[in-house]
Write an enzyme that holds these catalytic residues in place. Structure first.
Site, PDB file in Angstrom:
ATOM      1  N   HIS A 198       0.585  -1.185   0.056  1.00 44.90           N
ATOM      2  CA  HIS A 198       0.009  -0.075  -0.114  1.00 44.90           C
ATOM      3  C   HIS A 198       0.964   1.324   0.031  1.00 44.90           C
ATOM      4  CE1 HIS A 198       0.289   0.943   4.455  1.00 44.90           C
ATOM      5  NE2 HIS A 198       0.540  -0.388   4.481  1.00 44.90           N
ATOM      6  N   ALA A 199       0.366   2.170   0.385  1.00 46.10           N
ATOM      7  CA  ALA A 199       1.003   3.570  -0.167  1.00 46.10           C
ATOM      8  C   ALA A 199       2.269   3.627   0.770  1.00 46.10           C
ATOM      9  CB  ALA A 199       0.052   4.775   0.480  1.00 46.10           C
TER      10      ALA A 199
END
Lengths: 98, 590
Positions: free
Chosen positions: A25-26
């Protein structure tokens, strides 16, 4: 988790599985891209036929690699071996999460 | 872009004329997000400057994000600012630049357009991810897209609410909130891809007296911001980058229109009576209280339809009771003792209601709109605020309340109950209001038209809203350019319904007005008179024309026209016949 590190000519390839629950994810993606950009080698990440540039956040995000995804790192260039081992290490240890 | 290319084309486009007049001004092109995304094609020589613009926009966007990250870190700490690290990385991503640049080169499109396609495609990939978290990251993509576009468009940002020079607005279609910002000081003309005679943009353009042509299909693709345009809202023509000859011709035409306008203006103080002496009332339709004066200037005897949606659509915040009250009083001040018919909120099928809906409605025109929206338990406070303001204002003049989209008596009864509660409240607080305030209904659904006799005994007046009545009767979306040609008031079903509604009004001795576009079109004037209509509520600009037709008509002629029209079977035959008959009393009909 590190399966194999093979060097044919100047190409280094290594498989690694995403262990952390939120996947790439980010924040992990940023860490990965940040780390990749410290090497001069060209680094590719592939997932089931989809190949992206490890230095591009946009491409890494569009991999949408979730927990358990098998990734293959491929690097070419002077510091290819160091790059692959550093990136594989980062991924394998779950980006320091959990 | 080179000079020779600039002068090259004088392109003429035909569309649907919806608001008369001529406008000459440079274009402003906007899309639904208020951003102009030029879709025009580049020539090879334009590529290099376009790539430079892209690079600069990316650099500037990254710098903005860096400074944003700085200030957010100081205010809220590292954790909160982390999202901007992500945006910064995106903006500095060579691959992103390369992909957009490649699109510009390969497809010869502007940087704005290329940015938009590339990022929308990335967004799609994330949205398709089965993982909820990944799919949510799409907001980052939207965010940087807006930021890049903003930088590309820069000072050219097309914001029609802050104009300081004359322009014509070019858009796919205008959303109600965009039209709410239109003002006729600087917006001199309007041209849209979509829409028909009665689409929202058309109505607003007419209300503001802005020449407009709609249904042009691809005008946004042909025009770039800054191109000189002539809008001929009388004949439905748009000329892009006109040459000297076209400009000359249109200047001449403009002078002719002005003198015709002056002639009609002289009718202002004459009564609207047929030449045989039958009295007709001419009312004006307005959207803003500021238009009340224009109505009087054109010779209106009252306001037959004051649409109140703009109080909601024109501002970011919910209007208060006081906002409503002040708007109504402002109109009353101008109107004095003349009737002011105010329609309660007719929201629906727009941004406002869709944003408040739990899920987007599949078919908003058959959904929770107008009176249905107001009668929802959660919206009752909003409805009560408006009713309270209406009642308070009614102490100062001849205010009448008009309810939109009534389909069943229950809605009328429920509204009476809410009104009753508000009245009780006012009584308790000793606040004055008009005790016999008339409560009328819009007849704009087949249900209301077909059961007009039933409604006639329970309400104080009818106002026939032909725009929606046509839409619901003929099952045609007037803003859909593929079927817009099927949208016509000349359908035999419509004419039959109007006749019956007028008859029902007579039976119960209540006034019947027609406030749809149909009343503003001179070719329907004889027919409507013949069907027995005595109140025409029209856009203010149409008052002199309609008055002229009425004054030239006799009831015998009008009744004959109505009888004959009802024997015809297709809207084309009817239209043809009405034009023919109208020319006998009004030779200027175009």
């Amino acid at each position: 988790m590190v399966d194999k590190a093979e060097a044919d000519s100047d190409k280094v390839v290594q498989d690694v599985e995403v262990p952390n629950s939120l996947g790439l994810h980010a924040r992990p993606a940023m860490q990965l891209v940040d780390l990749a950009n410290r090497f001069t080698a060209e680094i590719e990440i592939s997932k089931a036929g989809q190949r992206v540039d490890a230095k591009s956040i946009m491409q890494v995000m569009t991999l949408a690699a979730t927990q358990g995804t098998k990734l293959t790192l491929t690097a070419r260039g002077d510091d290819a071996a160091q790059a692959v081992s550093a990136l594989a290490g980062l991924i394998a240890e779950g980006f320091g999460e959990e | 872009m080179t000079d020779s290319k600039e002068q090259a084309s004088c392109l003429t486009k035909k569309g649907i004329p919806v608001s008369a007049g001529i406008a000459f001004a440079p274009a402003v092109v906007i899309d639904a997000e208020d951003y102009r995304i030029p879709r025009r094609h580049l020539s090879r020589s334009d590529i290099r400057p376009e790539l430079n613009r892209l690079r600069k926009a990316l650099t500037d966007s990254a710098a903005e994000v860096a400074s944003l990250r700085e200030s957010v870190t100081q205010k809220f700490g590292r954790q909160t600012a982390a999202i901007f690290d992500m945006h910064w990385l995106y903006l500095r991503d060579r691959k992103l630049y390369n992909e957009i640049a490649e699109t510009i080169r390969d497809q010869l499109v502007t940087a704005e357009y290329a940015t938009s396609i590339v990022l929308r495609q990335k967004a799609l990939v994330l949205l398709e991810s089965a993982d909820q978290y990944m799919a949510e990251r799409v907001t980052d993509i939207y965010d940087i897209e807006r930021r890049i576009l903003h930088n590309l468009i820069g000072e050219k940002r097309e914001d029609i609410s802050h104009l300081n020079s004359d322009v014509v607005v070019v858009a796919h279609d205008l959303t109600p909130s965009q039209t709410a910002h239109l003002d006729n000081t600087h917006v001199k003309g309007l041209a849209t891809d979509a829409g028909g005679r009665t689409s929202h943009s058309a109505i607003v353009a007419r209300a503001l007296g802005i020449p407009a042509v709609v249904g042009l299909n691809d005008v946004t693709a042909l025009v770039s911001g800054g191109d000189e345009l002539i809008i001929d809202g009388t004949r439905g023509v748009v000329i892009i980058k006109p040459d000297e000859a076209a400009t000359q011709q249109y200047r001449q035409y403009e002078r002719e229109l002005i003198s015709l306008g002056q002639e009609l203006q002289s009718l202002r103080d004459l009564p609207a009576v047929t030449s045989c002496g039958t009295k007709v009332q001419l009312f004006g339709n307005i959207e803003f209280p500021q238009e009340a004066q224009a109505c009087l200037d054109y010779g209106a005897e009252g306001i037959g339809l004051y649409r109140t949606e703009f109080l909601h659509l024109g501002s970011e915040t919910e209007p208060s009771e006081q906002d409503h009250y002040e708007a109504y009083c402002q109109a009353l001040e101008v109107m004095g003792d003349r009737p002011l018919i105010i329609r309660t909120l007719d929201l629906g099928a727009d941004k406002y209601t869709q944003a408040r809906a739990a899920a987007p409605e599949r078919n908003p025109f058959l959904g929770c709109r107008s009176i249905r929206f107001c009668l929802q338990p959660e919206n009752l406070p909003l409805f009560r605020r408006q009713l309270r303001a209406l009642l308070r204002a009614s102490a100062h003049g001849d205010i009448r309340i008009l309810l939109p989209l009534i389909t069943t008596l229950t809605e009328l009864h429920q509204t009476r109950m809410v009104l009753g509660e508000v009245i009780e409240e006012l009584d308790e607080q000793d606040i004055d209001y008009r005790h016999d305030i008339p409560l009328g209904i819009m007849v704009e659904t087949p249900a209301a038209a077909l059961s007009a006799r039933m409604f006639g005994s329970e309400c104080s007046f009818f106002s026939i809203g032909t725009n929606d009545l046509i839409q619901y009767t003929l099952a045609v979306d007037r803003a859909n350019e593929h079927v817009a040609s099927l949208f016509t008031a000349a359908h035999p079903a419509l004419i039959g319904m109007i006749k019956d509604v007028i008859k029902a009004g007579k039976r119960y001795d209540i006034p019947v007005a027609l406030c749809g576009e149909m009343a503003s079109e001179p070719e329907f004037c004889l027919l409507l008179l013949g069907l027995g209509l005595r109140i025409f509520s029209v856009t203010p600009q149409a008052i002199p024309t309609i008055k002229k037709v009425i004054r030239a008509s006799t009831m015998t002629h009008a009744q004959r026209v109505a009888r004959r029209a009802m024997t015809l079977h297709t809207d084309r035959q009817i239209m043809h016949y009405l034009r023919l008959e109208t020319r006998k009393v009004f030779p200027d009909l175009v």
